[in-house]
Design a protein around this motif. Structure first.
Motif, PDB file in Angstrom:
ATOM      1  N   GLN A  36       0.851  -1.207   0.000  1.00 32.87           N
ATOM      2  CA  GLN A  36       0.000   0.000   0.000  1.00 32.87           C
ATOM      3  C   GLN A  36       0.882   1.251   0.000  1.00 32.87           C
ATOM      4  OE1 GLN A  36      -2.389  -0.586   3.462  1.00 32.87           O
ATOM      5  NE2 GLN A  36      -3.796  -1.983   2.420  1.00 32.87           N
ATOM      6  N   SER A  37       1.940   1.194   0.801  1.00 30.63           N
ATOM      7  CA  SER A  37       2.830   2.364   0.908  1.00 30.63           C
ATOM      8  C   SER A  37       3.541   2.603  -0.414  1.00 30.63           C
ATOM      9  CB  SER A  37       3.863   2.154   2.016  1.00 30.63           C
ATOM     10  OG  SER A  37       3.196   1.985   3.243  1.00 30.63           O
ATOM     11  N   ILE A  38       4.047   1.538  -1.019  1.00 28.57           N
ATOM     12  CA  ILE A  38       4.767   1.700  -2.287  1.00 28.57           C
ATOM     13  C   ILE A  38       3.826   2.272  -3.349  1.00 28.57           C
ATOM     14  CG2 ILE A  38       5.917   0.457  -4.170  1.00 28.57           C
ATOM     15  CD1 ILE A  38       7.068  -1.428  -2.003  1.00 28.57           C
ATOM     16  N   GLU A  39       2.594   1.770  -3.390  1.00 25.16           N
ATOM     17  CA  GLU A  39       1.655   2.275  -4.398  1.00 25.16           C
ATOM     18  C   GLU A  39       1.294   3.742  -4.152  1.00 25.16           C
ATOM     19  OE1 GLU A  39      -1.467  -0.681  -4.644  1.00 25.16           O
ATOM     20  OE2 GLU A  39       0.079  -2.078  -5.348  1.00 25.16           O
ATOM     21  N   ARG A  40       1.248   4.108  -2.903  1.00 22.87           N
ATOM     22  CA  ARG A  40       0.932   5.502  -2.570  1.00 22.87           C
ATOM     23  C   ARG A  40       2.104   6.426  -2.914  1.00 22.87           C
ATOM     24  NH1 ARG A  40      -2.437   9.642  -1.536  1.00 22.87           N
ATOM     25  NH2 ARG A  40      -2.166  10.652   0.481  1.00 22.87           N
ATOM     26  N   LEU A  41       3.323   5.959  -2.679  1.00 23.74           N
ATOM     27  CA  LEU A  41       4.488   6.827  -2.855  1.00 23.74           C
ATOM     28  C   LEU A  41       5.039   6.811  -4.281  1.00 23.74           C
ATOM     29  CD1 LEU A  41       6.307   6.004   0.524  1.00 23.74           C
ATOM     30  CD2 LEU A  41       5.144   8.148  -0.069  1.00 23.74           C
TER      31      LEU A  41
ATOM     32  N   HIS B 130      16.041  -9.140  -2.363  1.00 22.13           N
ATOM     33  CA  HIS B 130      16.077  -9.216  -3.825  1.00 22.13           C
ATOM     34  C   HIS B 130      14.668  -9.405  -4.403  1.00 22.13           C
ATOM     35  CE1 HIS B 130      18.251 -10.952  -7.605  1.00 22.13           C
ATOM     36  NE2 HIS B 130      17.484  -9.931  -7.871  1.00 22.13           N
ATOM     37  N   ASP B 131      13.853 -10.260  -3.772  1.00 16.80           N
ATOM     38  CA  ASP B 131      12.489 -10.501  -4.262  1.00 16.80           C
ATOM     39  C   ASP B 131      11.660  -9.207  -4.262  1.00 16.80           C
ATOM     40  OD1 ASP B 131      13.051 -13.124  -4.627  1.00 16.80           O
ATOM     41  OD2 ASP B 131      12.071 -13.824  -2.775  1.00 16.80           O
TER      42      ASP B 131
ATOM     43  N   THR C 270       6.169  -1.132 -10.456  1.00 17.64           N
ATOM     44  CA  THR C 270       6.158   0.340 -10.517  1.00 17.64           C
ATOM     45  C   THR C 270       7.078   0.920 -11.594  1.00 17.64           C
ATOM     46  OG1 THR C 270       8.018   0.652  -8.983  1.00 17.64           O
ATOM     47  CG2 THR C 270       5.815   0.436  -8.004  1.00 17.64           C
ATOM     48  N   GLY C 271       8.048   0.141 -12.024  1.00 19.60           N
ATOM     49  CA  GLY C 271       9.020   0.667 -12.984  1.00 19.60           C
ATOM     50  C   GLY C 271      10.038   1.610 -12.352  1.00 19.60           C
ATOM     51  N   LEU C 272       9.989   1.756 -11.033  1.00 18.54           N
ATOM     52  CA  LEU C 272      10.932   2.658 -10.361  1.00 18.54           C
ATOM     53  C   LEU C 272      12.326   2.026 -10.299  1.00 18.54           C
ATOM     54  CD1 LEU C 272       8.800   3.758  -7.259  1.00 18.54           C
ATOM     55  CD2 LEU C 272       9.403   5.176  -9.249  1.00 18.54           C
ATOM     56  N   ILE C 273      13.323   2.857 -10.121  1.00 14.56           N
ATOM     57  CA  ILE C 273      14.672   2.338  -9.858  1.00 14.56           C
ATOM     58  C   ILE C 273      14.666   1.827  -8.431  1.00 14.56           C
ATOM     59  CG2 ILE C 273      17.101   2.938  -9.567  1.00 14.56           C
ATOM     60  CD1 ILE C 273      16.699   5.039 -11.785  1.00 14.56           C
TER      61      ILE C 273
ATOM     62  N   ILE D 161       9.166  -4.572  -6.966  1.00 10.82           N
ATOM     63  CA  ILE D 161       9.001  -3.110  -7.085  1.00 10.82           C
ATOM     64  C   ILE D 161       9.289  -2.686  -8.522  1.00 10.82           C
ATOM     65  CG2 ILE D 161       9.896  -0.838  -6.391  1.00 10.82           C
ATOM     66  CD1 ILE D 161      10.412  -1.954  -3.607  1.00 10.82           C
ATOM     67  N   LYS D 162      10.371  -3.232  -9.068  1.00 10.23           N
ATOM     68  CA  LYS D 162      10.725  -2.885 -10.452  1.00 10.23           C
ATOM     69  C   LYS D 162       9.586  -3.256 -11.409  1.00 10.23           C
ATOM     70  CE  LYS D 162      14.775  -4.400 -11.900  1.00 10.23           C
ATOM     71  NZ  LYS D 162      15.277  -3.523 -12.974  1.00 10.23           N
TER      72      LYS D 162
END
Ligand code: FAD
Length: 291
Positions: free
Chosen positions: A33-38, A61-62, A71-74, A67-68
């Motif tokens: 939830q936090s990652i999607e919000r940020l 690593h997982d 979200t496509g984020l670095i 996340i990659k």
């Protein structure tokens, strides 16, 4: 460029967020939830810690991989060298590179409790090892209030210079609450020729009791005004959150006026406070977040 107004820097400010591998299913839900919000705030990168000596590097690593993908984020894994050989570290680095991971937060890690021997490898050695494998983007740790094991402040400062000379492209600081200490440290870095970004690590403190334990271990001063701010709020999480937001917002406002353009948030896998502080800094979502 010092003493700019907050609105002058809006739009320029960069942020990054740090997460840790969750231990339970519920914690995992909170993390996502936090990652999607940020994520819509388009951080420069997000990082995921790895507890030295925990043997749980795969979990880090997982999460990095997910996340990659999601979200496509670095996404940058933290990697420690205190618990691995040079050959193992080279293998891990090759695996990361082969999986498309280009940014690593390179750390020594804490020595296991009771260790008296000097470690074989320090973070500067790890930076060199990573560089020998591939052209990674490397972040390292910095300590405005001096790392607890360092013989003195100058030694510790020159250790940061060694890490940068070995190939680190930025330093993220240990959390701190005395903004002046950070600013003096940044000046001292510049004075010894450290020419990379010194990024303040911002910890919004929602659990003061836990902070006191952690601060004692890490040699971070908790000023009297903070004790006063949290006094009597042991059973009152809502007010503690508001106090935490206010303190962190005041800090980033001053830092921003002093020319800081990149903030690293120790999110503890929560999004609310980091999100609010980013909003104030002018770091806004590029698309409407899904709530
Ligand atoms: P180093 O830079 O190697 O320094 C460690 C100490 O050794 C310092 O006191 C330094 O002055 C001294 N030193 C360096 N070289 C020498 C030498 N040649 N001889 C003698 N002394 C020397 N820990 C984790 O386990 N997992 C994480 O994911 C993690 N993430 C972190 C993220 C950030 C941003 C920060 C600030 C810390 C993080 N830590 C993490 C904690 C970190 O691992 C500990 O603080 C650790 O004790 C030191 O790591 P370092 O990379 O700073 O080490």
């Amino acid at each position: 460029a010092i003493n700019r107004n907050l609105h002058d820097v809006q739009g320029k400010t960069k942020v990054s967020f740090e997460f840790f591998p969750p231990k339970t299913e519920q914690m995992e839900q909170t993390l996502w939830q936090s990652i999607e919000r940020l994520a819509p705030l388009t951080p420069s990168f997000v990082s995921v810690t790895y507890g030295a000596n925990s043997g749980e590097r795969d979990r880090t690593h997982d999460i990095i991989k997910s996340i990659k993908q999601r979200t496509g984020l670095i996404a940058a894994p933290h990697l420690t060298c205190v618990d691995a050989s040079v050959e193992e570290l080279k293998q891990i680095a090759r695996d990361y590179w082969d999986n498309g991971i280009r940014h690593i937060v390179a750390l020594r890690g804490d020595l296991p409790a009771g260790t008296t021997e000097k470690p074989a490898l320090y973070a500067a050695d790890l930076v060199e090892i990573l560089r020998s494998v591939a052209d990674f983007d490397i972040s390292v740790a910095a300590y405005p209030e001096v790392h607890p094991e360092a013989p003195n402040a100058q030694f510790d400062l020159l250790n940061l210079k060694r890490k940068v000379d070995a190939g680190a492209s930025r330093a993220i600081t240990q959390f701190f609450f005395d903004v002046e200490k950070f600013l003096r440290y940044r000046d001292r870095c510049a004075a010894v020729g450290i020419d990379v970004d010194i990024i303040p690590g911002i910890l919004p403190v929602t659990n003061f009791k836990q902070l006191l334990k952690f601060a004692a271990l890490t040699n971070v001063a908790v000023p009297g005004w903070m004790h006063n701010a949290y006094e009597g709020l042991e059973q009152d999480a809502t007010t503690r959150n508001l106090v935490a937001a206010n303190i962190a917002m005041e800090m980033v406002k001053v830092l921003s006026r002093e020319g800081v353009e990149h903030f690293h948030f120790y999110t503890l896998n929560r999004s609310e406070l980091s999100y609010a502080i980013c909003h104030l800094l002018g770091v806004r979502p590029i698309a409407q977040p899904q709530v």
